[in-house]
Scaffold this motif. Structure first.
Motif, mmCIF file in Angstrom:
data_model
loop_
_atom_site.group_PDB
_atom_site.id
_atom_site.type_symbol
_atom_site.label_atom_id
_atom_site.label_comp_id
_atom_site.label_asym_id
_atom_site.label_seq_id
_atom_site.Cartn_x
_atom_site.Cartn_y
_atom_site.Cartn_z
ATOM 1 N N GLU A 49 -3.054 -2.729 4.944
ATOM 2 C CA GLU A 49 -4.246 -3.060 5.733
ATOM 3 C C GLU A 49 -5.480 -2.438 5.101
ATOM 4 O O GLU A 49 -6.582 -2.979 5.210
ATOM 5 C CB GLU A 49 -4.083 -2.557 7.172
ATOM 6 N N THR A 50 -5.295 -1.283 4.486
ATOM 7 C CA THR A 50 -6.389 -0.618 3.779
ATOM 8 C C THR A 50 -5.935 -0.347 2.352
ATOM 9 O O THR A 50 -4.764 -0.486 2.013
ATOM 10 C CB THR A 50 -6.778 0.699 4.467
ATOM 11 N N ASP A 51 -6.876 0.046 1.513
ATOM 12 C CA ASP A 51 -6.562 0.207 0.098
ATOM 13 C C ASP A 51 -5.775 1.494 -0.174
ATOM 14 O O ASP A 51 -5.742 2.416 0.645
ATOM 15 C CB ASP A 51 -7.857 0.223 -0.713
ATOM 16 N N ILE A 52 -5.147 1.558 -1.349
ATOM 17 C CA ILE A 52 -4.583 2.810 -1.845
ATOM 18 C C ILE A 52 -5.754 3.756 -2.090
ATOM 19 O O ILE A 52 -6.685 3.414 -2.832
ATOM 20 C CB ILE A 52 -3.803 2.585 -3.148
ATOM 21 N N PRO A 53 -5.786 4.932 -1.460
ATOM 22 C CA PRO A 53 -6.937 5.819 -1.596
ATOM 23 C C PRO A 53 -7.163 6.272 -3.036
ATOM 24 O O PRO A 53 -6.212 6.604 -3.754
ATOM 25 C CB PRO A 53 -6.565 7.016 -0.707
ATOM 26 N N LYS A 54 -8.404 6.260 -3.439
ATOM 27 C CA LYS A 54 -8.735 6.778 -4.763
ATOM 28 C C LYS A 54 -8.489 8.283 -4.800
ATOM 29 O O LYS A 54 -8.494 8.957 -3.782
ATOM 30 C CB LYS A 54 -10.192 6.459 -5.108
ATOM 31 N N ASN A 55 -8.238 8.784 -6.002
ATOM 32 C CA ASN A 55 -7.984 10.207 -6.264
ATOM 33 C C ASN A 55 -6.622 10.663 -5.738
ATOM 34 O O ASN A 55 -6.371 11.865 -5.654
ATOM 35 C CB ASN A 55 -9.076 11.102 -5.671
ATOM 36 N N SER A 56 -5.764 9.728 -5.354
ATOM 37 C CA SER A 56 -4.442 10.102 -4.858
ATOM 38 C C SER A 56 -3.406 10.030 -5.970
ATOM 39 O O SER A 56 -3.644 9.451 -7.039
ATOM 40 C CB SER A 56 -4.038 9.206 -3.686
ATOM 41 N N VAL A 57 -2.250 10.621 -5.708
ATOM 42 C CA VAL A 57 -1.110 10.576 -6.628
ATOM 43 C C VAL A 57 -0.058 9.663 -6.013
ATOM 44 O O VAL A 57 0.417 9.913 -4.903
ATOM 45 C CB VAL A 57 -0.516 11.980 -6.864
ATOM 46 N N VAL A 58 0.287 8.594 -6.720
ATOM 47 C CA VAL A 58 1.214 7.586 -6.205
ATOM 48 C C VAL A 58 2.464 7.567 -7.071
ATOM 49 O O VAL A 58 2.398 7.383 -8.293
ATOM 50 C CB VAL A 58 0.566 6.195 -6.189
ATOM 51 N N LEU A 59 3.610 7.758 -6.427
ATOM 52 C CA LEU A 59 4.900 7.711 -7.117
ATOM 53 C C LEU A 59 5.467 6.306 -6.991
ATOM 54 O O LEU A 59 5.633 5.790 -5.884
ATOM 55 C CB LEU A 59 5.856 8.731 -6.492
ATOM 56 N N VAL A 60 5.754 5.665 -8.125
ATOM 57 C CA VAL A 60 6.394 4.350 -8.152
ATOM 58 C C VAL A 60 7.827 4.573 -8.602
ATOM 59 O O VAL A 60 8.084 4.923 -9.754
ATOM 60 C CB VAL A 60 5.662 3.387 -9.101
ATOM 61 N N THR A 61 8.765 4.399 -7.676
ATOM 62 C CA THR A 61 10.138 4.790 -7.940
ATOM 63 C C THR A 61 11.106 3.633 -7.741
ATOM 64 O O THR A 61 10.842 2.717 -6.962
ATOM 65 C CB THR A 61 10.539 5.967 -7.024
ATOM 66 N N GLY A 62 12.236 3.673 -8.435
ATOM 67 C CA GLY A 62 13.249 2.636 -8.295
ATOM 68 C C GLY A 62 14.234 2.674 -9.447
ATOM 69 O O GLY A 62 14.060 3.398 -10.432
ATOM 70 N N ALA A 63 15.283 1.874 -9.319
ATOM 71 C CA ALA A 63 16.318 1.800 -10.346
ATOM 72 C C ALA A 63 15.816 0.992 -11.538
ATOM 73 O O ALA A 63 14.740 0.387 -11.506
ATOM 74 C CB ALA A 63 17.579 1.167 -9.762
ATOM 75 N N ALA A 64 16.606 0.967 -12.612
ATOM 76 C CA ALA A 64 16.256 0.181 -13.789
ATOM 77 C C ALA A 64 16.164 -1.298 -13.417
ATOM 78 O O ALA A 64 16.934 -1.809 -12.608
ATOM 79 C CB ALA A 64 17.313 0.381 -14.876
ATOM 80 N N GLY A 65 15.178 -1.982 -13.998
ATOM 81 C CA GLY A 65 15.052 -3.409 -13.778
ATOM 82 C C GLY A 65 14.330 -3.811 -12.514
ATOM 83 O O GLY A 65 14.356 -4.986 -12.126
#
Length: 232
Positions: free
Chosen positions: A15-31
């Motif tokens: 609904e709102t944007d990813i806040p600037k100056n934040s640390v975002v972890l993108v996680t998941g298995a291979a592929g």
């Protein structure tokens, strides 16, 4: 241009944007399209903004990374600089145990060269970075905390890619120390249903942002990645 406008359908998840100056972890298995997701978000965002970013790849060469992105229809913005593992080997004959400091110094130097318009960085991936370090877990967490706090003070929006060793399902809430250090966690995974496998995206947390916590289908279209509501 917002971060959530960079992938078709992602603005339906938020609904709102990813806040600037934040640390975002993108996680998941291979592929599960972690690199493609992160790269498309940054490249499309920077292409529409008067800003610059740095994408550090520690697992692939720049050429291989770009070939992989091109195969998914993801274009490179001239405002996103790619620095691969070989760049650091040229600068340093041998990697010390203080590789985190080396990375931090190079990122800060990149910003110094670009100026305040340098706003985004990505590290792909933490697993590859950890494999080069010989550090006790407790010391690693302290070092990671210090580095990420530096990035926050420098007003970077930071994306960290972390590959899980196992194929976790949507019922698995586990996250390592990185999840506690990050402001947001975007989980990419595979949901198996009979002989059919669907990639999905789920926002586990995103501080100071309103978002869905349900899984959304993540697929590759002829114009890059696409997110849409599906049945699981």
């Amino acid at each position: 241009m917002r971060f959530v406008d960079t992938i078709e359908g992602l603005n339906e998840v938020f609904e709102t944007d990813i806040p600037k100056n934040s640390v975002v972890l993108v996680t998941g298995a291979a592929g599960t399209l972690k690199s493609g997701f992160t790269f498309q978000v940054l490249s499309n965002y920077l292409e529409q903004k008067d800003e610059y970013g740095l994408y550090i790849t520690l697992e692939q060469s720049k050429e291989n990374h770009l070939q992989n992105m091109d195969s998914m229809g993801i274009a490179l913005s001239n405002r996103l600089h790619i620095s691969d593992f070989s760049d650091y080997r040229v600068l340093y004959d041998d990697f010390s145990d203080d590789l985190l400091s080396i990375l931090e110094e190079n990122i800060l130097q990149f910003k110094k060269n670009i100026g305040e318009k340098c706003t985004c960085i990505a590290i792909d991936s933490l697993g590859a970075l950890y494999s080069l370090l010989d550090v006790e877990p407790r010391d690693l967490r302290k070092s990671m905390y210090k580095m990420l706090e530096t990035f926050r003070r420098e007003k970077f929006t930071t994306f960290l890619i972390l590959e899980e060793e196992k194929l976790s399902g949507m019922a698995d809430p586990s996250t390592g120390m990185e999840g506690y250090l990050a402001d947001g966690i975007i989980e990419l995974g595979l949901q198996l249903k009979g002989n059919v496998a669907n990639r999905y995206l789920r926002v586990r947390k995103m501080r100071a942002s309103s978002h869905s916590m349900e899984p959304w289908i993540l697929t590759v279209s002829d114009k890059g990645l696409k997110v849409y509501k599906g049945n699981f």
